[in-house]
Design a protein around this motif. Sequence first.
Motif, PDB file in Angstrom:
ATOM      1  N   PHE A 102       6.120  -9.186 -18.909  1.00 50.01           N
ATOM      2  CA  PHE A 102       4.874  -9.173 -19.665  1.00 50.01           C
ATOM      3  C   PHE A 102       3.778  -8.882 -18.648  1.00 50.01           C
ATOM      4  N   ILE A 103       2.990  -7.870 -18.894  1.00 50.89           N
ATOM      5  CA  ILE A 103       1.866  -7.550 -18.013  1.00 50.89           C
ATOM      6  C   ILE A 103       0.598  -7.940 -18.750  1.00 50.89           C
ATOM      7  N   LEU A 104      -0.181  -8.823 -18.145  1.00 53.91           N
ATOM      8  CA  LEU A 104      -1.454  -9.224 -18.726  1.00 53.91           C
ATOM      9  C   LEU A 104      -2.552  -8.689 -17.826  1.00 53.91           C
ATOM     10  N   GLN A 105      -3.311  -7.745 -18.317  1.00 57.23           N
ATOM     11  CA  GLN A 105      -4.438  -7.207 -17.560  1.00 57.23           C
ATOM     12  C   GLN A 105      -5.582  -8.190 -17.730  1.00 57.23           C
ATOM     13  N   ILE A 106      -5.878  -8.952 -16.682  1.00 53.96           N
ATOM     14  CA  ILE A 106      -6.859 -10.034 -16.760  1.00 53.96           C
ATOM     15  C   ILE A 106      -8.270  -9.534 -16.576  1.00 53.96           C
ATOM     16  N   SER A 107      -8.443  -8.610 -15.662  1.00 52.02           N
ATOM     17  CA  SER A 107      -9.792  -8.157 -15.319  1.00 52.02           C
ATOM     18  C   SER A 107      -9.750  -6.694 -14.904  1.00 52.02           C
ATOM     19  N   GLY A 108     -10.846  -6.023 -15.078  1.00 52.86           N
ATOM     20  CA  GLY A 108     -10.954  -4.634 -14.623  1.00 52.86           C
ATOM     21  C   GLY A 108     -10.226  -3.669 -15.531  1.00 52.86           C
ATOM     22  N   ARG A 109      -9.981  -2.478 -14.968  1.00 48.47           N
ATOM     23  CA  ARG A 109      -9.331  -1.413 -15.727  1.00 48.47           C
ATOM     24  C   ARG A 109      -8.199  -0.836 -14.888  1.00 48.47           C
ATOM     25  N   LYS A 110      -7.154  -0.432 -15.541  1.00 50.88           N
ATOM     26  CA  LYS A 110      -6.008   0.158 -14.878  1.00 50.88           C
ATOM     27  C   LYS A 110      -5.375   1.128 -15.839  1.00 50.88           C
ATOM     28  N   HIS A 111      -4.919   2.256 -15.335  1.00 51.34           N
ATOM     29  CA  HIS A 111      -4.194   3.219 -16.162  1.00 51.34           C
ATOM     30  C   HIS A 111      -2.705   2.896 -16.032  1.00 51.34           C
ATOM     31  N   TRP A 112      -2.099   2.506 -17.151  1.00 53.58           N
ATOM     32  CA  TRP A 112      -0.677   2.158 -17.160  1.00 53.58           C
ATOM     33  C   TRP A 112       0.101   3.253 -17.856  1.00 53.58           C
ATOM     34  N   ARG A 113       1.241   3.607 -17.308  1.00 53.23           N
ATOM     35  CA  ARG A 113       2.191   4.483 -17.987  1.00 53.23           C
ATOM     36  C   ARG A 113       3.414   3.641 -18.289  1.00 53.23           C
ATOM     37  N   VAL A 114       3.653   3.424 -19.574  1.00 51.88           N
ATOM     38  CA  VAL A 114       4.769   2.559 -19.980  1.00 51.88           C
ATOM     39  C   VAL A 114       5.815   3.418 -20.654  1.00 51.88           C
ATOM     40  N   LYS A 160       0.854  -1.185   0.000  1.00 53.30           N
ATOM     41  CA  LYS A 160       0.000   0.000   0.000  1.00 53.30           C
ATOM     42  C   LYS A 160       0.888   1.232   0.000  1.00 53.30           C
ATOM     43  N   ALA A 161       0.576   2.160  -0.876  1.00 47.95           N
ATOM     44  CA  ALA A 161       1.331   3.412  -0.980  1.00 47.95           C
ATOM     45  C   ALA A 161       2.832   3.141  -1.160  1.00 47.95           C
ATOM     46  N   GLY A 162       3.158   2.117  -1.941  1.00 47.19           N
ATOM     47  CA  GLY A 162       4.550   1.836  -2.249  1.00 47.19           C
ATOM     48  C   GLY A 162       5.296   1.040  -1.197  1.00 47.19           C
ATOM     49  N   GLU A 163       4.652   0.658  -0.125  1.00 45.02           N
ATOM     50  CA  GLU A 163       5.300  -0.085   0.950  1.00 45.02           C
ATOM     51  C   GLU A 163       4.662  -1.457   1.132  1.00 45.02           C
ATOM     52  N   PRO A 197     -10.654  -1.156  -7.394  1.00 52.23           N
ATOM     53  CA  PRO A 197     -10.702   0.014  -8.282  1.00 52.23           C
ATOM     54  C   PRO A 197     -10.302   1.298  -7.550  1.00 52.23           C
ATOM     55  N   GLY A 198      -9.556   2.128  -8.265  1.00 51.24           N
ATOM     56  CA  GLY A 198      -9.174   3.431  -7.739  1.00 51.24           C
ATOM     57  C   GLY A 198      -7.995   3.419  -6.791  1.00 51.24           C
ATOM     58  N   HIS A 199      -7.339   2.268  -6.629  1.00 45.65           N
ATOM     59  CA  HIS A 199      -6.215   2.182  -5.698  1.00 45.65           C
ATOM     60  C   HIS A 199      -4.955   1.738  -6.416  1.00 45.65           C
ATOM     61  N   GLN A 200      -3.826   2.173  -5.897  1.00 43.59           N
ATOM     62  CA  GLN A 200      -2.535   1.884  -6.486  1.00 43.59           C
ATOM     63  C   GLN A 200      -1.635   1.299  -5.402  1.00 43.59           C
ATOM     64  N   GLY A 201      -1.071   0.140  -5.649  1.00 42.64           N
ATOM     65  CA  GLY A 201      -0.234  -0.509  -4.648  1.00 42.64           C
ATOM     66  C   GLY A 201       1.217  -0.077  -4.677  1.00 42.64           C
ATOM     67  N   PHE A 202       1.680   0.390  -5.823  1.00 42.46           N
ATOM     68  CA  PHE A 202       3.090   0.722  -5.953  1.00 42.46           C
ATOM     69  C   PHE A 202       3.258   2.116  -6.548  1.00 42.46           C
ATOM     70  N   ALA A 203       4.310   2.764  -6.138  1.00 40.21           N
ATOM     71  CA  ALA A 203       4.680   4.036  -6.748  1.00 40.21           C
ATOM     72  C   ALA A 203       5.302   3.741  -8.115  1.00 40.21           C
ATOM     73  N   CYS A 204       5.486   4.780  -8.904  1.00 36.45           N
ATOM     74  CA  CYS A 204       6.135   4.633 -10.201  1.00 36.45           C
ATOM     75  C   CYS A 204       7.497   3.965  -9.989  1.00 36.45           C
ATOM     76  N   HIS A 205       7.786   2.947 -10.782  1.00 36.12           N
ATOM     77  CA  HIS A 205       9.042   2.212 -10.651  1.00 36.12           C
ATOM     78  C   HIS A 205       9.371   1.535 -11.972  1.00 36.12           C
ATOM     79  N   TYR A 206      10.513   0.881 -12.010  1.00 34.83           N
ATOM     80  CA  TYR A 206      10.860   0.066 -13.164  1.00 34.83           C
ATOM     81  C   TYR A 206      11.357  -1.279 -12.668  1.00 34.83           C
ATOM     82  N   ASP A 207      11.290  -2.267 -13.541  1.00 39.27           N
ATOM     83  CA  ASP A 207      11.799  -3.595 -13.240  1.00 39.27           C
ATOM     84  C   ASP A 207      13.102  -3.792 -13.999  1.00 39.27           C
ATOM     85  N   SER A 208      14.039  -4.481 -13.391  1.00 39.21           N
ATOM     86  CA  SER A 208      15.343  -4.697 -14.020  1.00 39.21           C
ATOM     87  C   SER A 208      15.378  -5.968 -14.868  1.00 39.21           C
TER      88      SER A 208
END
Length: 150
Positions: A138-150, A63-66, A123-134
């Motif tokens: 592959f991200i598969l959006q299975i259900s619902g809606r999410k705003h992704w910034r790639v 929650k909130a990046g932690e 809906p309406g919640h974000q578990g992680f702050a903006c980050h990158y993976d090293s």
Amino acid sequence: MQTLTELLHPLPISEFFDKYWAEKAVLIPGDNHQKFANLFSWQKLNNLLNYYPLKHPEIRLAKAGETLPEITNNEQIIKQCQEGATLIIDRLHEKIEAIAKMVALLRIEIGHRSQVNSYCSFPGHQGFACHYDSHEVFILQISGRKHWRV
């Protein structure tokens, strides 16, 4: 199942490896909201939570990046999710047959070991702050809606 072909459709595999693999992100919007429904669903998640002995840290909340402290009470897990926590389950390919098959095929097709984790947010919640993976993801959006910034 032609795993990589299905994941990348309509992007040709050759174009994916030539232009994107290990170089830059690509977004492949889906027009079929049920494209990956056979892999995972809310029902499969509920079955996993009810019948599989998941233990911290393979199941955790963020929650909130932690990452939140370990919670073993299912009612508290649900409450935290309703209050904005993201439920994370690692190594889903060891628990769900359809995902295990996909991972096995991907390993053959791309020549690399793969792992599947799930991230479930209300809906309406974000578990992680903006980050990158090293590593490649592959991200598969299975259900619902999410705003992704790639």
